[in-house]
Design a protein around this motif. Structure first.
Motif, PDB file in Angstrom:
ATOM      1  N   SER B  37       0.846  -1.211   0.000  1.00 21.83           N
ATOM      2  CA  SER B  37       0.000   0.000   0.000  1.00 21.83           C
ATOM      3  C   SER B  37       0.872   1.247   0.000  1.00 21.83           C
ATOM      4  N   ALA B  38       2.093   1.163   0.603  1.00 21.25           N
ATOM      5  CA  ALA B  38       2.994   2.312   0.596  1.00 21.25           C
ATOM      6  C   ALA B  38       3.365   2.681  -0.833  1.00 21.25           C
ATOM      7  N   ILE B  39       3.652   1.653  -1.668  1.00 23.55           N
ATOM      8  CA  ILE B  39       4.030   1.918  -3.057  1.00 23.55           C
ATOM      9  C   ILE B  39       2.865   2.584  -3.804  1.00 23.55           C
ATOM     10  N   ASP B  40       1.641   2.058  -3.564  1.00 23.98           N
ATOM     11  CA  ASP B  40       0.456   2.646  -4.204  1.00 23.98           C
ATOM     12  C   ASP B  40       0.296   4.112  -3.822  1.00 23.98           C
ATOM     13  N   ILE B  41       0.346   4.367  -2.526  1.00 24.92           N
ATOM     14  CA  ILE B  41       0.144   5.737  -2.045  1.00 24.92           C
ATOM     15  C   ILE B  41       1.226   6.664  -2.602  1.00 24.92           C
ATOM     16  N   PHE B  42       2.472   6.162  -2.621  1.00 25.27           N
ATOM     17  CA  PHE B  42       3.577   6.988  -3.097  1.00 25.27           C
ATOM     18  C   PHE B  42       3.371   7.388  -4.552  1.00 25.27           C
ATOM     19  N   HIS B  43       2.832   6.430  -5.360  1.00 21.02           N
ATOM     20  CA  HIS B  43       2.617   6.736  -6.765  1.00 21.02           C
ATOM     21  C   HIS B  43       1.468   7.714  -6.965  1.00 21.02           C
ATOM     22  N   GLN B  44       0.449   7.635  -6.068  1.00 17.72           N
ATOM     23  CA  GLN B  44      -0.669   8.588  -6.172  1.00 17.72           C
ATOM     24  C   GLN B  44      -0.252   9.996  -5.771  1.00 17.72           C
ATOM     25  N   HIS B  45       0.401  10.087  -4.593  1.00 15.43           N
ATOM     26  CA  HIS B  45       0.838  11.396  -4.109  1.00 15.43           C
ATOM     27  C   HIS B  45       2.310  11.344  -3.768  1.00 15.43           C
ATOM     28  N   PRO B  46       3.174  11.681  -4.697  1.00 23.96           N
ATOM     29  CA  PRO B  46       4.610  11.624  -4.400  1.00 23.96           C
ATOM     30  C   PRO B  46       4.925  12.399  -3.124  1.00 23.96           C
ATOM     31  N   SER B  47       5.685  11.731  -2.192  1.00 29.81           N
ATOM     32  CA  SER B  47       5.977  12.358  -0.899  1.00 29.81           C
ATOM     33  C   SER B  47       7.303  13.093  -0.975  1.00 29.81           C
ATOM     34  N   ASP B  48       7.548  13.969   0.032  1.00 29.06           N
ATOM     35  CA  ASP B  48       8.825  14.671   0.112  1.00 29.06           C
ATOM     36  C   ASP B  48       9.809  13.896   0.970  1.00 29.06           C
ATOM     37  N   VAL B  49       9.281  13.135   1.936  1.00 28.58           N
ATOM     38  CA  VAL B  49      10.117  12.276   2.777  1.00 28.58           C
ATOM     39  C   VAL B  49       9.325  11.012   3.064  1.00 28.58           C
ATOM     40  N   VAL B  50      10.020   9.839   3.058  1.00 26.14           N
ATOM     41  CA  VAL B  50       9.337   8.595   3.418  1.00 26.14           C
ATOM     42  C   VAL B  50       9.996   8.018   4.671  1.00 26.14           C
ATOM     43  N   LEU B  51       9.146   7.609   5.609  1.00 25.10           N
ATOM     44  CA  LEU B  51       9.611   7.028   6.863  1.00 25.10           C
ATOM     45  C   LEU B  51       9.242   5.545   6.848  1.00 25.10           C
ATOM     46  N   ILE B  52      10.255   4.650   6.888  1.00 24.51           N
ATOM     47  CA  ILE B  52       9.967   3.216   6.742  1.00 24.51           C
ATOM     48  C   ILE B  52      10.462   2.411   7.939  1.00 24.51           C
ATOM     49  N   ASP B  53       9.548   1.641   8.530  1.00 25.50           N
ATOM     50  CA  ASP B  53       9.955   0.704   9.573  1.00 25.50           C
ATOM     51  C   ASP B  53      10.485  -0.559   8.884  1.00 25.50           C
ATOM     52  N   ILE B  54      11.612  -1.067   9.349  1.00 24.15           N
ATOM     53  CA  ILE B  54      12.206  -2.234   8.682  1.00 24.15           C
ATOM     54  C   ILE B  54      11.330  -3.473   8.819  1.00 24.15           C
ATOM     55  N   MET B  55      10.761  -3.629  10.039  1.00 18.93           N
ATOM     56  CA  MET B  55       9.933  -4.813  10.273  1.00 18.93           C
ATOM     57  C   MET B  55       8.521  -4.571   9.733  1.00 18.93           C
ATOM     58  N   LEU B  56       8.257  -5.076   8.523  1.00 17.02           N
ATOM     59  CA  LEU B  56       6.933  -4.892   7.930  1.00 17.02           C
ATOM     60  C   LEU B  56       6.400  -6.246   7.495  1.00 17.02           C
ATOM     61  N   PRO B  57       5.082  -6.412   7.556  1.00 18.16           N
ATOM     62  CA  PRO B  57       4.523  -7.650   7.004  1.00 18.16           C
ATOM     63  C   PRO B  57       4.636  -7.608   5.480  1.00 18.16           C
ATOM     64  N   GLY B  58       4.725  -8.748   4.841  1.00 21.74           N
ATOM     65  CA  GLY B  58       4.872  -8.761   3.382  1.00 21.74           C
ATOM     66  C   GLY B  58       6.277  -8.336   2.993  1.00 21.74           C
ATOM     67  N   ILE B  59       6.398  -7.467   2.004  1.00 22.27           N
ATOM     68  CA  ILE B  59       7.750  -7.043   1.626  1.00 22.27           C
ATOM     69  C   ILE B  59       8.306  -6.184   2.760  1.00 22.27           C
ATOM     70  N   ASP B  60       9.556  -6.463   3.120  1.00 18.27           N
ATOM     71  CA  ASP B  60      10.097  -5.769   4.285  1.00 18.27           C
ATOM     72  C   ASP B  60      10.616  -4.376   3.930  1.00 18.27           C
ATOM     73  N   GLY B  61      11.079  -3.676   4.932  1.00 24.39           N
ATOM     74  CA  GLY B  61      11.508  -2.295   4.767  1.00 24.39           C
ATOM     75  C   GLY B  61      12.631  -2.134   3.763  1.00 24.39           C
ATOM     76  N   PHE B  62      13.590  -3.096   3.755  1.00 23.88           N
ATOM     77  CA  PHE B  62      14.726  -3.002   2.820  1.00 23.88           C
ATOM     78  C   PHE B  62      14.234  -3.069   1.378  1.00 23.88           C
ATOM     79  N   GLU B  63      13.336  -4.042   1.159  1.00 25.10           N
ATOM     80  CA  GLU B  63      12.812  -4.262  -0.186  1.00 25.10           C
ATOM     81  C   GLU B  63      12.024  -3.030  -0.661  1.00 25.10           C
ATOM     82  N   LEU B  64      11.194  -2.509   0.241  1.00 25.90           N
ATOM     83  CA  LEU B  64      10.389  -1.321  -0.078  1.00 25.90           C
ATOM     84  C   LEU B  64      11.316  -0.152  -0.450  1.00 25.90           C
TER      85      LEU B  64
END
Lengths: 515, 226
Positions: B37-64
């Motif tokens: 969902s982060a990738i979807d949201i980013f494509h809809q509204h490009p952000s100026d800064v992204v804050l990512i937690d490494i421990m994520l369900p599904g694709i992890d923070g590194f992959e994202l």
């Protein structure tokens, strides 16, 4: 007659053992019975040693040395007595056969010329017999005055003249060991005696004795040397085990003992390693638990910290009582956060997962910077002349934490009037350590609690009081761990100027910049 | 339009609290509970800064992080559980610009975000172009050319390169670079600099293993030379 002669010779040699030949006293001590006594002595000594707790090393060493000594003594004694009896018998037999030959010459001379004894004696002398004694028709005559009839043992004279039996005896004449042989010459009414020297035999025997003593000394020394080697070998596994145990006690829990394939050591190594593994598992489990707990606490803490901040931004809109409550909340969220961070850090220490990020730091500069970002930014920093020129190798972030913790501690226990000193260590030249000391003006730490304050959540007395207000109780424990990891020391003492207050000192290995 | 921040965090309560705190700073905050969902949201509204937690369900923070990096040079802040594990280096290698360790104070987060949003300082009006052998920097246009071809740098990499280019040949210590590029005080993490320099080299050096432009000065820091 010859058979009778031989029998009596053997009989007499039994009657008077050949060991009547005088000899030096050392080989005598090495006789088999002496060796047995020595062995008994060794056993008794080793028994006593066991009770008196003489070290294993010494026991092995002594066993080898005494074993070598006893064995070589026994061998020497056996060799000596065997050689001696053989040599004596040879000498005996040659003396007897010479005497027998000479006696028959004497007998035939006397038969053909029964009166001229002087001619007879001189004839014997030309044959090489220089110490003959003749008893003829009740009169004595001798080839040499000093080896006359009086030199002959009484028993020998009687045995020949009265019993008419050939015999020989070992005796001493003028301190010379000799064998005196007597042969009755019944048909011409005479007895022939002859002295033959044993001094050559004695010289041979004493040189053999000396050689054997020498060999014994060498063997015993070899035994000692071997014993030392064996003791070292035997004790090495114990030393290894001790070292391994020490290493485990020092925190290297993955230390294991290698039996080196020795079945005798396998048992020790296996049980030691099992113990170490169990210990490691336990310690790691405890450490993991602390770490897991702190991890679990992070998420709610994050939420708390963020929410509190949002509230704080609206503090002015709140009624006074709510403001007070918020302040309490903010204070404790911060404290909680610090505690969890400390717990995590210390559990990392316990898990051995700390890796220092070492940099070369100019101590004075570093301390000033660290103080400037601490909770008491305006604390006085006093650096000695040499202190200005000292370099340490350290993890910038962790050492800054150490100083921050010491300053927090000082702030909590005094009025906030804090002084930080950087000095070369008080030690003999060349100086290889630097002291960073933080002094407060609190009540100080009593002597008996000075080691306790560095323990985790130290309770009781001043340590307990120190842990009450804001201190997490882990701050000083972390200081101790960090400093230890940097190869340094930390302690607390009274202030140097005699004023009340504590002085916390950390000592770190440092090197002086050459000017 | 205001500054837009995307926070990717699976813990709903943390997300809500962080959103509140960041909104207090006057920023617009988008939320995502996982990488997709982060990738979807980013494509809809490009952000100026992204804050990512490494421990994520599904694709992890590194992959994202890597996925976003393929198409964007947006500043990324990683949130890790521990500061001293390889997570930090792995996160930076994946393309993050900075990191924070949980639990962090929201004030610290806003300080980091502000540092990342800071515009690149113009090097010097007189130098519209800077040439270092085959390396050409055009600060005003935010462009870097290597051997005539344009290379694509993230904002932080570009800022790091410009900082070094301010004073060619001078040695910059890690602390200095941390202060100037990331806005850290004295006790920042030197690994930030090291990993960024490594990443920068793969882009501006023809042989990253034997760098000719961004050179390490043992025990001191880095310097730029032609």
């Amino acid at each position: 007659m010859s058979s009778r002669f031989a029998d009596s010779a053997i009989a007499s040699s039994r009657e008077r053992p050949v060991s009547g030949v005088p000899e030096s006293s050392e080989p005598d001590a090495l006789s088999p019975s002496a060796a047995t006594r020595a062995l008994h002595g060794v056993t008794r000594f080793l028994d006593r040693a066991r009770h008196r707790r003489i070290s294993l090393r010494t026991r092995i060493l002594l066993s080898f040395a005494l074993g070598g000594f006893a064995l070589s003594g026994f061998l020497a004694a056996t060799t000596y007595s065997f050689t001696k009896s053989r040599l004596v018998r040879q000498r005996d037999q040659s003396a007897l056969s010479d005497a027998y030959k000479n006696a028959s010459i004497v007998a035939s001379e006397l038969r053909s010329n029964p009166t001229d004894l002087t001619a007879l004696l001189s004839r014997l002398q030309t044959l090489g017999v220089d110490r003959p004694v003749l008893y003829y028709r009740g009169n004595w005559s001798a080839g040499r005055a000093d080896f006359g009839p009086n030199a002959l043992p009484e028993t020998l004279r009687e045995r020949i003249n009265a019993d008419g039996v050939a015999a020989r005896m070992v005796t001493r004449v003028r301190d010379e060991p000799v064998i005196a042989v007597g042969i009755p010459l019944d048909k011409v009414d005479a007895s022939y005696f002859e002295f033959s020297s044993l001094s050559e035999l004695q010289a041979t025997l004493s040189s053999v004795g000396r050689a054997l003593v020498g060999a014994g000394v060498i063997t015993t020394s070899l035994g000692l040397l071997l014993g030392a080697l064996a003791a070292r070998r035997a004790v090495r596994p114990l030393a290894d085990a001790a070292q391994a145990a020490q290493s485990i006690a020092g925190g290297r829990l993955d230390t294991r003992l290698d039996s080196g394939g020795d079945p005798d050591l396998e048992g020790l190594a296996t049980s030691f390693n099992n113990m170490a593994a169990a210990l490691q598992q336990r310690v790691e489990r405890d450490a993991r638990f602390a770490s897991d707990v702190s991890h679990e606490l992070r998420s709610p803490l994050m939420t708390l910290a963020a929410s509190v901040e949002v509230l704080q931004a609206r503090r002015e809109d709140m009624p006074e009582r709510a403001q007070t409550a918020l302040d309490l909340l903010v204070g404790d969220v911060l404290r909680f956060q610090g505690l969890v961070e400390d717990l995590l850090e210390i559990s990392r220490f316990d898990a051995g997962a700390i890796h220092l990020n070492l940099d070369e730091l100019l101590v004075s500069e570093f301390v000033r910077q660290a103080v400037s970002v601490s909770s008491v930014r305006d604390a006085t920093v006093l650096v000695s002349e040499r202190g200005e020129q000292m370099l340490i190798r350290g993890d910038r972030r962790r050492l800054a934490r150490v100083i921050a913790n010491l300053i927090d501690n000082a702030r909590l226990h005094g009025s906030g009037d804090i002084a930080v000193y950087v000095n070369e260590a008080e030690e003999p030249e060349p100086i290889s350590n630097v002291w960073i000391a933080v002094e407060d003006n609190g009540t100080g730490v009593p002597e008996e609690e000075r080691s306790l304050v560095f323990e985790r959540f130290a309770r009781g007395g001043a340590a307990g009081r120190r842990a009450t207000s804001e201190g997490a109780g882990l701050g000083l424990a972390l200081v101790a761990e960090h400093v230890r990891l940097h190869g340094g020391k930390v302690w607390v003492e009274d202030r140097r100027d005699g004023e009340p207050g504590a002085r916390f000192v950390i000592e770190l290995p440092a090197e002086e910049l050459s000017a | 339009m205001g500054t837009r921040i995307l926070t990717v965090e699976d813990d709903e309560r943390i997300r809500a609290a962080v959103k509140l705190a960041l909104e207090d700073e006057g920023w617009l905050v988008d939320e995502a509970a996982d990488g997709e969902s982060a990738i979807d949201i980013f494509h809809q509204h490009p952000s100026d800064v992204v804050l990512i937690d490494i421990m994520l369900p599904g694709i992890d923070g590194f992959e994202l992080c890597r996925t976003l990096r393929r198409t964007s040079d947006v500043p990324i802040v990683m949130v890790t559980a521990r500061a001293d594990t390889h997570d930090v280096v792995a996160g930076l290698e994946a393309g993050a610009d900075d990191y924070l360790t949980k639990p962090f104070a929201p004030k610290e987060l806003s300080a980091r975000i502000r540092a990342l949003l800071r515009r690149v300082r113009p090097v010097s009006p007189a130098h519209a172009r800077l040439l270092f052998g085959d390396l050409e920097i055009v600060p005003d246009e935010g462009k870097v050319n290597l051997g005539g071809h344009e290379v694509h740098l993230t904002k932080t990499e570009f800022r790091l390169l410009c900082e070094l280019a301010q004073n060619p040949g001078r040695v910059f210590s890690r602390e200095e670079l941390l202060d100037k590029v990331w806005g850290y005080d004295y006790f920042g993490d030197g690994r930030l600099v090291d990993v960024h320099v490594r990443r920068l080299r793969t882009k501006v050096e023809s042989d990253p293993a034997n760098p000719r432009h961004v050179v390490t000065v043992r025990g001191l820091g880095y310097r730029l030379q032609s």
